[in-house]
Write a protein that holds these residues in place. Sequence first.
Motif, PDB file in Angstrom:
ATOM      1  N   LYS A   6     -13.627  -3.545   1.183  1.00 14.94           N
ATOM      2  CA  LYS A   6     -13.886  -2.667   0.045  1.00 14.94           C
ATOM      3  C   LYS A   6     -12.803  -2.879  -0.999  1.00 14.94           C
ATOM      4  CE  LYS A   6     -16.292   0.926   2.553  1.00 14.94           C
ATOM      5  NZ  LYS A   6     -16.337   2.341   2.932  1.00 14.94           N
ATOM      6  N   ILE A   7     -13.188  -2.786  -2.246  1.00 10.79           N
ATOM      7  CA  ILE A   7     -12.234  -2.970  -3.345  1.00 10.79           C
ATOM      8  C   ILE A   7     -11.115  -1.943  -3.269  1.00 10.79           C
ATOM      9  CG2 ILE A   7     -12.021  -2.762  -5.866  1.00 10.79           C
ATOM     10  CD1 ILE A   7     -14.576  -4.311  -6.108  1.00 10.79           C
ATOM     11  N   ARG A   8     -11.397  -0.806  -2.691  1.00 11.01           N
ATOM     12  CA  ARG A   8     -10.392   0.246  -2.523  1.00 11.01           C
ATOM     13  C   ARG A   8      -9.198  -0.249  -1.722  1.00 11.01           C
ATOM     14  NH1 ARG A   8      -9.143   4.123   1.423  1.00 11.01           N
ATOM     15  NH2 ARG A   8      -8.569   6.132   0.566  1.00 11.01           N
ATOM     16  N   GLU A   9      -9.416  -1.234  -0.828  1.00  3.59           N
ATOM     17  CA  GLU A   9      -8.369  -1.736   0.066  1.00  3.59           C
ATOM     18  C   GLU A   9      -7.477  -2.794  -0.576  1.00  3.59           C
ATOM     19  OE1 GLU A   9      -8.001  -0.476   3.186  1.00  3.59           O
ATOM     20  OE2 GLU A   9      -9.671   0.873   2.801  1.00  3.59           O
ATOM     21  N   LEU A  10      -7.818  -3.268  -1.780  1.00  8.59           N
ATOM     22  CA  LEU A  10      -7.012  -4.295  -2.447  1.00  8.59           C
ATOM     23  C   LEU A  10      -5.652  -3.745  -2.821  1.00  8.59           C
ATOM     24  CD1 LEU A  10      -9.585  -5.985  -4.842  1.00  8.59           C
ATOM     25  CD2 LEU A  10      -8.685  -6.876  -2.685  1.00  8.59           C
ATOM     26  N   ARG A  23       0.831  -1.203   0.000  1.00  4.14           N
ATOM     27  CA  ARG A  23       0.000   0.000   0.000  1.00  4.14           C
ATOM     28  C   ARG A  23       0.866   1.254   0.000  1.00  4.14           C
ATOM     29  NH1 ARG A  23      -4.256  -0.994   3.353  1.00  4.14           N
ATOM     30  NH2 ARG A  23      -5.187  -1.943   1.541  1.00  4.14           N
ATOM     31  N   GLU A  24       2.020   1.200   0.691  1.00  2.00           N
ATOM     32  CA  GLU A  24       2.931   2.344   0.664  1.00  2.00           C
ATOM     33  C   GLU A  24       3.481   2.557  -0.745  1.00  2.00           C
ATOM     34  OE1 GLU A  24       6.011   1.938   3.585  1.00  2.00           O
ATOM     35  OE2 GLU A  24       4.579   1.875   5.246  1.00  2.00           O
ATOM     36  N   GLU A  25       3.742   1.447  -1.429  1.00  2.00           N
ATOM     37  CA  GLU A  25       4.320   1.541  -2.768  1.00  2.00           C
ATOM     38  C   GLU A  25       3.290   1.919  -3.822  1.00  2.00           C
ATOM     39  OE1 GLU A  25       6.620  -1.313  -6.001  1.00  2.00           O
ATOM     40  OE2 GLU A  25       6.373  -2.007  -3.944  1.00  2.00           O
ATOM     41  N   TRP A  26       2.090   1.308  -3.777  1.00  2.00           N
ATOM     42  CA  TRP A  26       1.104   1.469  -4.835  1.00  2.00           C
ATOM     43  C   TRP A  26      -0.064   2.368  -4.459  1.00  2.00           C
ATOM     44  CZ3 TRP A  26       2.362  -0.306  -9.502  1.00  2.00           C
ATOM     45  CH2 TRP A  26       3.371  -1.278  -9.578  1.00  2.00           C
ATOM     46  N   GLY A  27      -0.301   2.579  -3.173  1.00  2.00           N
ATOM     47  CA  GLY A  27      -1.439   3.388  -2.757  1.00  2.00           C
ATOM     48  C   GLY A  27      -2.723   2.571  -2.783  1.00  2.00           C
ATOM     49  N   TYR A  28      -3.837   3.249  -2.620  1.00  2.00           N
ATOM     50  CA  TYR A  28      -5.132   2.580  -2.616  1.00  2.00           C
ATOM     51  C   TYR A  28      -5.562   2.242  -4.030  1.00  2.00           C
ATOM     52  CZ  TYR A  28      -5.745   3.574   2.323  1.00  2.00           C
ATOM     53  OH  TYR A  28      -5.603   3.598   3.678  1.00  2.00           O
ATOM     54  N   ASN A  29      -6.406   1.248  -4.156  1.00  2.00           N
ATOM     55  CA  ASN A  29      -6.920   0.778  -5.435  1.00  2.00           C
ATOM     56  C   ASN A  29      -8.093   1.665  -5.854  1.00  2.00           C
ATOM     57  OD1 ASN A  29      -7.425  -0.847  -7.668  1.00  2.00           O
ATOM     58  ND2 ASN A  29      -8.769  -2.214  -6.516  1.00  2.00           N
ATOM     59  N   GLU A  30      -7.766   2.854  -6.343  1.00  2.00           N
ATOM     60  CA  GLU A  30      -8.821   3.777  -6.736  1.00  2.00           C
ATOM     61  C   GLU A  30      -8.302   4.730  -7.796  1.00  2.00           C
ATOM     62  OE1 GLU A  30      -7.920   6.718  -2.962  1.00  2.00           O
ATOM     63  OE2 GLU A  30      -9.889   5.838  -3.173  1.00  2.00           O
ATOM     64  N   VAL A  31      -9.233   5.265  -8.539  1.00  2.00           N
ATOM     65  CA  VAL A  31      -8.906   6.265  -9.547  1.00  2.00           C
ATOM     66  C   VAL A  31      -9.369   7.605  -8.992  1.00  2.00           C
ATOM     67  CG1 VAL A  31      -9.343   7.063 -11.891  1.00  2.00           C
ATOM     68  CG2 VAL A  31      -9.220   4.619 -11.415  1.00  2.00           C
ATOM     69  N   THR A  32      -8.467   8.548  -8.921  1.00  2.00           N
ATOM     70  CA  THR A  32      -8.829   9.857  -8.414  1.00  2.00           C
ATOM     71  C   THR A  32      -8.898  10.843  -9.568  1.00  2.00           C
ATOM     72  OG1 THR A  32      -6.515  10.328  -7.944  1.00  2.00           O
ATOM     73  CG2 THR A  32      -7.833   9.487  -6.124  1.00  2.00           C
ATOM     74  N   ALA A  33      -9.975  11.596  -9.594  1.00  2.00           N
ATOM     75  CA  ALA A  33     -10.148  12.593 -10.643  1.00  2.00           C
ATOM     76  C   ALA A  33      -9.303  13.819 -10.329  1.00  2.00           C
ATOM     77  CB  ALA A  33     -11.615  12.979 -10.746  1.00  2.00           C
TER      78      ALA A  33
END
Length: 145
Positions: A135-139, A34-44
């Motif tokens: 939540k999928i965001r946590e993957l 998670r530190e390397e890739w961040g959360y599984n989300e697309v931010t506008a």
Amino acid sequence: QPKVKVVDADEPKAAVVEASEEEGLSDAQVERLREEWGYNEVTAKQTPEWVQIAMRYLGLVPIILLVTAVLSAAIVDADGNRDWVSFGMLVFLVNLVVWSDYLGDRNAKNAMKAVEELSAPQCTTRRNGEWVTMKIRELVPGDIV
């Protein structure tokens, strides 16, 4: 013990993550990923609020109203007077149009954000040897879903 390899070919350096099918990822692996890739989300991309408001003044209706306001103040009548009342009313109307449009748009965006948070999709994944729903965001890359 079989391993699952996940490769992200879109990254310049392909990331390979190994997780055992029986255990899944450990909490330490999840934290590191998670530190390397961040959360599984697309931010506008967020546009600053002041830019959103300023851009509304460049719309067709506000420009027409501002030109009309300037003309009403610039033209001198037969008595040598300028129509400052019309100028003030038109400037007030421009601000009313711009701010009502901005506030309505902001309220609609807030409502959409609330609906998105209510419908946050979930999945079941294997972590620390147990199947958990999250939540999928946590993957993170390497999770067994």
